[in-house]
Design an enzyme around this catalytic site. Structure first.
Site, PDB file in Angstrom:
ATOM      1  N   GLY A  46       0.831  -1.209   0.000  1.00 51.46           N
ATOM      2  CA  GLY A  46       0.000   0.000   0.000  1.00 51.46           C
ATOM      3  C   GLY A  46       0.858   1.248   0.000  1.00 51.46           C
ATOM      4  O   GLY A  46       2.096   1.176   0.058  1.00 51.46           O
ATOM      5  N   SER A  47       0.198   2.398  -0.049  1.00 53.88           N
ATOM      6  CA  SER A  47       0.935   3.653  -0.203  1.00 53.88           C
ATOM      7  C   SER A  47       1.739   4.013   1.057  1.00 53.88           C
ATOM      8  O   SER A  47       2.748   4.715   0.959  1.00 53.88           O
ATOM      9  CB  SER A  47      -0.037   4.787  -0.552  1.00 53.88           C
ATOM     10  N   ASP A 102       3.267  -2.607   8.188  1.00 55.47           N
ATOM     11  CA  ASP A 102       2.253  -2.493   7.130  1.00 55.47           C
ATOM     12  C   ASP A 102       1.241  -1.418   7.496  1.00 55.47           C
ATOM     13  O   ASP A 102       1.060  -1.079   8.676  1.00 55.47           O
ATOM     14  CB  ASP A 102       1.540  -3.854   6.958  1.00 55.47           C
ATOM     15  N   LYS A 115      -8.003  -4.528   6.876  1.00 56.58           N
ATOM     16  CA  LYS A 115      -6.966  -4.434   5.854  1.00 56.58           C
ATOM     17  C   LYS A 115      -7.489  -5.069   4.568  1.00 56.58           C
ATOM     18  O   LYS A 115      -8.459  -5.791   4.587  1.00 56.58           O
ATOM     19  CB  LYS A 115      -5.686  -5.154   6.303  1.00 56.58           C
ATOM     20  N   GLY A 118      -6.408  -2.661  -0.540  1.00 51.87           N
ATOM     21  CA  GLY A 118      -5.463  -2.769  -1.649  1.00 51.87           C
ATOM     22  C   GLY A 118      -5.434  -4.183  -2.240  1.00 51.87           C
ATOM     23  O   GLY A 118      -4.692  -4.464  -3.171  1.00 51.87           O
ATOM     24  N   GLU A 124      -0.850 -10.644   3.391  1.00 52.31           N
ATOM     25  CA  GLU A 124      -0.539  -9.800   4.549  1.00 52.31           C
ATOM     26  C   GLU A 124      -0.814 -10.565   5.838  1.00 52.31           C
ATOM     27  O   GLU A 124       0.001 -10.565   6.766  1.00 52.31           O
ATOM     28  CB  GLU A 124      -1.386  -8.520   4.502  1.00 52.31           C
TER      29      GLU A 124
HETATM   30  C1  5RP Z   1      -3.503  -3.560   1.221  1.00 44.01           C
HETATM   31  C2  5RP Z   1      -3.691  -3.041   2.585  1.00 44.01           C
HETATM   32  C3  5RP Z   1      -3.105  -1.719   2.894  1.00 44.01           C
HETATM   33  O1  5RP Z   1      -2.196  -1.843   3.933  1.00 44.01           O
HETATM   34  C4  5RP Z   1      -4.209  -0.794   3.283  1.00 44.01           C
HETATM   35  O2  5RP Z   1      -5.166  -0.782   2.229  1.00 44.01           O
HETATM   36  C5  5RP Z   1      -3.698   0.625   3.533  1.00 44.01           C
HETATM   37  O3  5RP Z   1      -3.259   1.175   2.342  1.00 44.01           O
HETATM   38  P1  5RP Z   1      -2.677   2.635   2.265  1.00 44.01           P
HETATM   39  O4  5RP Z   1      -1.430   2.660   3.064  1.00 44.01           O
HETATM   40  O5  5RP Z   1      -2.439   2.839   0.790  1.00 44.01           O
HETATM   41  O6  5RP Z   1      -3.719   3.582   2.790  1.00 44.01           O
HETATM   42  O7  5RP Z   1      -4.263  -3.659   3.447  1.00 44.01           O
HETATM   43  O8  5RP Z   1      -4.169  -4.768   1.034  1.00 44.01           O
END
Ligand code: 5RP
Length: 262
Positions: A46-47, A102, A115, A118, A124
């Site tokens: 994720g970002s 994460d 979670k 993404g 994960e």
């Molecule tokens: C991906 C995830 C990410 O950790 C979650 O969506 C957070 O993403 P971001 O840091 O882009 O807000 O679970 O599967």
């Protein structure tokens, strides 16, 4: 007689507003302070996690970290880590991860998470459930009063076979919480209206709740008992610490017995 005017006063100094991405980076860098040489590190997706992976690679290049082995939680992170030269492995060779870092979509007051928005929830969860420490990195927008409280999606990974049947069973299971379920679609670019396909060749069904789900462990067990369900995005009791970056600074919440030092 013209009025003498002095040099124009400089404009008042203005605090530079931090963007949401700045906050994600602050949280990520803070978490990477806990990575030590020789560790097996779970690399999130994720970002926000992307900043942590960038930072680990930077410290490796600078020689400030040595002998790190990364276990990536998605093909996306795998590709990022390879491009940055981070040595990688998998759970077959490294069944215990020293530290996983994460992001998350939601964090409740007990550090339970949602979670997978993404799409990488399965890998994960596999990596983070075997981590001795799991540091979650978020900006303050991710804090919720209860799981599902953002009214955004709670993802469930399902096998492709008869996915619409799984969707109906999930909706029925959470009828008490006013659940509406939707098959996730791929991003329009190149994907059109095709379903989103995970790294594991499954689909994602996103659940939206009107009310609280109730007991999370019971909900988790009930979902996992449905044939065709691979896993869900509730991460219950897995996070050992959460680093929250906000406009007023960084806050760290830890599960009892897992204190981390700033
Ligand atoms: C991906 C995830 C990410 O950790 C979650 O969506 C957070 O993403 P971001 O840091 O882009 O807000 O679970 O599967």
């Amino acid at each position: 007689q013209p009025k003498l005017v002095g040099p124009a006063a400089p404009p008042p100094l203005q605090a530079v507003a931090l963007t949401q991405d700045d906050l994600k980076k602050i949280a990520a860098y803070k978490a990477v302070e806990h990575v030590k040489s020789g560790m097996v590190v779970g690399l999130g997706t994720g970002s926000t996690a992307k900043h942590a992976v960038d930072r680990i690679a930077q410290l490796l290049r600078q020689g400030k970290l040595k002998n790190i082995v990364g276990v990536p939680t998605s093909t996306q992170t795998h590709e990022q880590a390879v491009s940055l030269g981070i040595p990688l492995s998998d759970l077959g060779s490294h069944p215990v991860v020293d530290l996983a870092i994460d992001g998350a979509d939601e964090v409740d007051p007990s550090l339970n998470l949602v979670k997978g928005r993404g799409g990488s929830l399965l890998r994960e969860k596999m990596v983070e459930s075997v981590a001795k420490k799991f540091i979650v990195i978020v900006d303050e927008s991710k804090l919720v009063k209860y799981v599902g409280g953002s009214r955004l999606a709670m993802p469930v990974e399902v096998v492709q076979f008869s996915w619409s049947h799984s969707l109906k069973r999930l909706e029925a299971l959470f009828a008490h919480a006013g659940c509406v379920a939707q098959l996730r679609k791929a991003a329009a670019e190149g994907g059109g209206k095709k379903p989103y396909v995970t790294d594991n060749n499954n689909y994602i069904i996103d659940l939206y709740f009107e009310k609280e789900i109730g007991d999370l462990n019971r909900a988790s067990d009930a979902v996992l008992r449905l044939p065709g369900i691979v896993d869900h995005g509730m991460f219950i009791g897995l996070a050992t610490s959460v680093i929250i970056a906000g406009v007023d600074g960084v806050t760290i919440k830890t599960k009892k017995g897992n204190e981390i030092e700033l």
